[in-house]
Design a protein around this motif. Sequence first.
Motif, PDB file in Angstrom:
ATOM      1  N   LEU A   1       0.831  -1.208   0.000  1.00 47.38           N
ATOM      2  CA  LEU A   1       0.000   0.000   0.000  1.00 47.38           C
ATOM      3  C   LEU A   1       0.864   1.257   0.000  1.00 47.38           C
ATOM      4  CD1 LEU A   1      -2.886  -1.016   2.443  1.00 47.38           C
ATOM      5  CD2 LEU A   1      -2.990  -0.811  -0.048  1.00 47.38           C
ATOM      6  N   GLY A   2       1.981   1.218   0.700  1.00 49.71           N
ATOM      7  CA  GLY A   2       2.909   2.352   0.715  1.00 49.71           C
ATOM      8  C   GLY A   2       3.506   2.613  -0.656  1.00 49.71           C
ATOM      9  N   VAL A   3       3.890   1.545  -1.350  1.00 53.48           N
ATOM     10  CA  VAL A   3       4.444   1.684  -2.705  1.00 53.48           C
ATOM     11  C   VAL A   3       3.388   2.253  -3.651  1.00 53.48           C
ATOM     12  CG1 VAL A   3       5.292   0.397  -4.709  1.00 53.48           C
ATOM     13  CG2 VAL A   3       6.207  -0.099  -2.430  1.00 53.48           C
ATOM     14  N   ILE A   4       2.169   1.732  -3.582  1.00 51.20           N
ATOM     15  CA  ILE A   4       1.082   2.230  -4.437  1.00 51.20           C
ATOM     16  C   ILE A   4       0.821   3.710  -4.152  1.00 51.20           C
ATOM     17  CG2 ILE A   4      -1.395   2.041  -4.921  1.00 51.20           C
ATOM     18  CD1 ILE A   4      -1.070  -1.016  -4.503  1.00 51.20           C
ATOM     19  N   ALA A   5       0.729   4.081  -2.880  1.00 58.33           N
ATOM     20  CA  ALA A   5       0.511   5.485  -2.508  1.00 58.33           C
ATOM     21  C   ALA A   5       1.668   6.354  -3.007  1.00 58.33           C
ATOM     22  CB  ALA A   5       0.350   5.612  -0.999  1.00 58.33           C
ATOM     23  N   GLY A   6       2.883   5.864  -2.882  1.00 61.36           N
ATOM     24  CA  GLY A   6       4.052   6.598  -3.360  1.00 61.36           C
ATOM     25  C   GLY A   6       4.001   6.833  -4.862  1.00 61.36           C
ATOM     26  N   LEU A   7       3.601   5.810  -5.616  1.00 61.59           N
ATOM     27  CA  LEU A   7       3.491   5.950  -7.078  1.00 61.59           C
ATOM     28  C   LEU A   7       2.409   6.963  -7.453  1.00 61.59           C
ATOM     29  CD1 LEU A   7       3.921   2.248  -8.272  1.00 61.59           C
ATOM     30  CD2 LEU A   7       5.494   4.168  -8.629  1.00 61.59           C
ATOM     31  N   ILE A   8       1.287   6.913  -6.775  1.00 61.24           N
ATOM     32  CA  ILE A   8       0.207   7.869  -7.058  1.00 61.24           C
ATOM     33  C   ILE A   8       0.690   9.287  -6.787  1.00 61.24           C
ATOM     34  CG2 ILE A   8      -2.067   8.672  -6.290  1.00 61.24           C
ATOM     35  CD1 ILE A   8      -2.796   5.669  -5.880  1.00 61.24           C
ATOM     36  N   ILE A   9       1.357   9.486  -5.668  1.00 60.99           N
ATOM     37  CA  ILE A   9       1.884  10.815  -5.330  1.00 60.99           C
ATOM     38  C   ILE A   9       2.909  11.260  -6.366  1.00 60.99           C
ATOM     39  CG2 ILE A   9       3.292  12.077  -3.643  1.00 60.99           C
ATOM     40  CD1 ILE A   9       1.794  10.405  -1.464  1.00 60.99           C
ATOM     41  N   LEU A  10       3.779  10.354  -6.793  1.00 61.80           N
ATOM     42  CA  LEU A  10       4.781  10.673  -7.815  1.00 61.80           C
ATOM     43  C   LEU A  10       4.108  11.125  -9.115  1.00 61.80           C
ATOM     44  CD1 LEU A  10       7.751  10.723  -8.770  1.00 61.80           C
ATOM     45  CD2 LEU A  10       7.444   8.322  -9.447  1.00 61.80           C
ATOM     46  N   PHE A  11       3.092  10.380  -9.571  1.00 62.44           N
ATOM     47  CA  PHE A  11       2.383  10.752 -10.806  1.00 62.44           C
ATOM     48  C   PHE A  11       1.690  12.107 -10.660  1.00 62.44           C
ATOM     49  CE2 PHE A  11       2.373   6.074 -11.820  1.00 62.44           C
ATOM     50  CZ  PHE A  11       3.225   6.187 -12.900  1.00 62.44           C
ATOM     51  N   LEU A  12       1.119  12.374  -9.514  1.00 63.86           N
ATOM     52  CA  LEU A  12       0.469  13.671  -9.285  1.00 63.86           C
ATOM     53  C   LEU A  12       1.487  14.807  -9.300  1.00 63.86           C
ATOM     54  CD1 LEU A  12      -2.160  12.706  -6.560  1.00 63.86           C
ATOM     55  CD2 LEU A  12      -2.590  13.235  -8.971  1.00 63.86           C
ATOM     56  N   ILE A  13       2.655  14.561  -8.768  1.00 63.87           N
ATOM     57  CA  ILE A  13       3.712  15.584  -8.789  1.00 63.87           C
ATOM     58  C   ILE A  13       4.202  15.810 -10.217  1.00 63.87           C
ATOM     59  CG2 ILE A  13       6.093  16.087  -8.086  1.00 63.87           C
ATOM     60  CD1 ILE A  13       5.377  14.712  -5.369  1.00 63.87           C
ATOM     61  N   ILE A  14       4.424  14.726 -10.955  1.00 57.30           N
ATOM     62  CA  ILE A  14       4.872  14.858 -12.358  1.00 57.30           C
ATOM     63  C   ILE A  14       3.839  15.639 -13.161  1.00 57.30           C
ATOM     64  CG2 ILE A  14       5.316  13.575 -14.488  1.00 57.30           C
ATOM     65  CD1 ILE A  14       6.566  11.362 -12.698  1.00 57.30           C
ATOM     66  N   ALA A  15       2.544  15.368 -12.941  1.00 54.82           N
ATOM     67  CA  ALA A  15       1.479  16.046 -13.687  1.00 54.82           C
ATOM     68  C   ALA A  15       1.494  17.557 -13.453  1.00 54.82           C
ATOM     69  CB  ALA A  15       0.123  15.456 -13.318  1.00 54.82           C
ATOM     70  N   LEU A  16       2.017  17.998 -12.315  1.00 52.99           N
ATOM     71  CA  LEU A  16       2.118  19.434 -12.051  1.00 52.99           C
ATOM     72  C   LEU A  16       3.024  20.130 -13.059  1.00 52.99           C
ATOM     73  CD1 LEU A  16       2.476  19.481  -8.152  1.00 52.99           C
ATOM     74  CD2 LEU A  16       0.572  20.424  -9.489  1.00 52.99           C
ATOM     75  N   PHE A  17       4.000  19.389 -13.615  1.00 57.84           N
ATOM     76  CA  PHE A  17       4.998  19.979 -14.492  1.00 57.84           C
ATOM     77  C   PHE A  17       4.783  19.668 -15.978  1.00 57.84           C
ATOM     78  CE2 PHE A  17       6.855  19.419 -10.305  1.00 57.84           C
ATOM     79  CZ  PHE A  17       7.240  20.724 -10.038  1.00 57.84           C
ATOM     80  N   VAL A  18       3.734  18.894 -16.285  1.00 62.40           N
ATOM     81  CA  VAL A  18       3.433  18.543 -17.673  1.00 62.40           C
ATOM     82  C   VAL A  18       2.434  19.554 -18.225  1.00 62.40           C
ATOM     83  CG1 VAL A  18       2.395  16.774 -19.160  1.00 62.40           C
ATOM     84  CG2 VAL A  18       3.907  16.098 -17.293  1.00 62.40           C
ATOM     85  N   SER A  19       2.639  19.970 -19.447  1.00 56.28           N
ATOM     86  CA  SER A  19       1.762  20.949 -20.076  1.00 56.28           C
ATOM     87  C   SER A  19       0.305  20.469 -20.092  1.00 56.28           C
ATOM     88  CB  SER A  19       2.224  21.197 -21.516  1.00 56.28           C
ATOM     89  OG  SER A  19       1.304  22.028 -22.176  1.00 56.28           O
ATOM     90  N   LYS A  20      -0.597  21.385 -19.899  1.00 55.01           N
ATOM     91  CA  LYS A  20      -2.024  21.067 -19.968  1.00 55.01           C
ATOM     92  C   LYS A  20      -2.524  21.154 -21.409  1.00 55.01           C
ATOM     93  CE  LYS A  20      -3.155  22.341 -15.253  1.00 55.01           C
ATOM     94  NZ  LYS A  20      -1.944  22.889 -14.684  1.00 55.01           N
ATOM     95  N   SER A  21      -1.743  21.741 -22.289  1.00 55.36           N
ATOM     96  CA  SER A  21      -2.100  21.848 -23.706  1.00 55.36           C
ATOM     97  C   SER A  21      -1.475  20.698 -24.481  1.00 55.36           C
ATOM     98  CB  SER A  21      -1.577  23.157 -24.297  1.00 55.36           C
ATOM     99  OG  SER A  21      -2.141  24.248 -23.639  1.00 55.36           O
ATOM    100  N   TYR A  22      -2.165  20.272 -25.517  1.00 54.11           N
ATOM    101  CA  TYR A  22      -1.602  19.238 -26.385  1.00 54.11           C
ATOM    102  C   TYR A  22      -1.954  19.543 -27.836  1.00 54.11           C
ATOM    103  CZ  TYR A  22      -6.354  17.348 -26.587  1.00 54.11           C
ATOM    104  OH  TYR A  22      -7.711  17.217 -26.785  1.00 54.11           O
ATOM    105  N   LYS A  23      -1.128  19.070 -28.727  1.00 55.83           N
ATOM    106  CA  LYS A  23      -1.396  19.166 -30.166  1.00 55.83           C
ATOM    107  C   LYS A  23      -0.752  17.963 -30.830  1.00 55.83           C
ATOM    108  CE  LYS A  23      -1.280  21.902 -34.317  1.00 55.83           C
ATOM    109  NZ  LYS A  23      -1.037  23.188 -34.935  1.00 55.83           N
ATOM    110  N   ILE A  24      -1.551  17.267 -31.600  1.00 51.41           N
ATOM    111  CA  ILE A  24      -1.088  16.091 -32.328  1.00 51.41           C
ATOM    112  C   ILE A  24      -1.380  16.360 -33.801  1.00 51.41           C
ATOM    113  CG2 ILE A  24      -1.415  13.610 -32.633  1.00 51.41           C
ATOM    114  CD1 ILE A  24      -2.734  13.964 -29.647  1.00 51.41           C
ATOM    115  N   GLU A  25      -0.402  16.145 -34.662  1.00 50.74           N
ATOM    116  CA  GLU A  25      -0.595  16.406 -36.089  1.00 50.74           C
ATOM    117  C   GLU A  25       0.065  15.302 -36.906  1.00 50.74           C
ATOM    118  OE1 GLU A  25      -0.551  20.418 -38.308  1.00 50.74           O
ATOM    119  OE2 GLU A  25       1.496  19.666 -38.475  1.00 50.74           O
TER     120      GLU A  25
END
Length: 176
Positions: free
Chosen positions: A8-32
Amino acid sequence: MKILIGILGVIAGLIILFLIIALFVSKSYKIEREITINQPKQVVFDYVKVQRNQDNYNKWLMMDPAMKKAYSGTDATEGFVYSWNGDKKAGEGEMEIIRLTEGEKIDMELRFKRPMESVAYTHMSTTEVSPQQTLVKWSMEGRSPYPFNLMTHLMSGSLGSDLEESLGKLKAILEK
């Protein structure tokens, strides 16, 4: 018990890590993606501006043959709305032609209702390469709210592949 707490600690850690990474990923996207079709530009444009023709090449519209479709307005003109309601994969939404520059470009607004509400914009343009060849560009752009921006970033490869597959089907239809 210690093993369960560790897992459960590892799972919680991964969720927190993904949430932190998402803070720094652009909210805009463009695919062409683009493809060259061996047909004159006007022939290609006249086909792609008719939204009902997407039933023949758009992977997303083809994924649920039983999906319910509705149309409002005059196809291939500004204001035309193509609605769909399908299974979990196709979901529910509508696509409206918001701008059409004859022979050049079609701008559409995609309004997804299910499985998740969002708005995106898609553009198809045609450019003459030679009198018998046309470059077709198809793009999709939008914004994803936090933390879904991380998912959009991860899915951009599959969305790009879907655009490529759809453009390949379009090429096969028009070159037949």
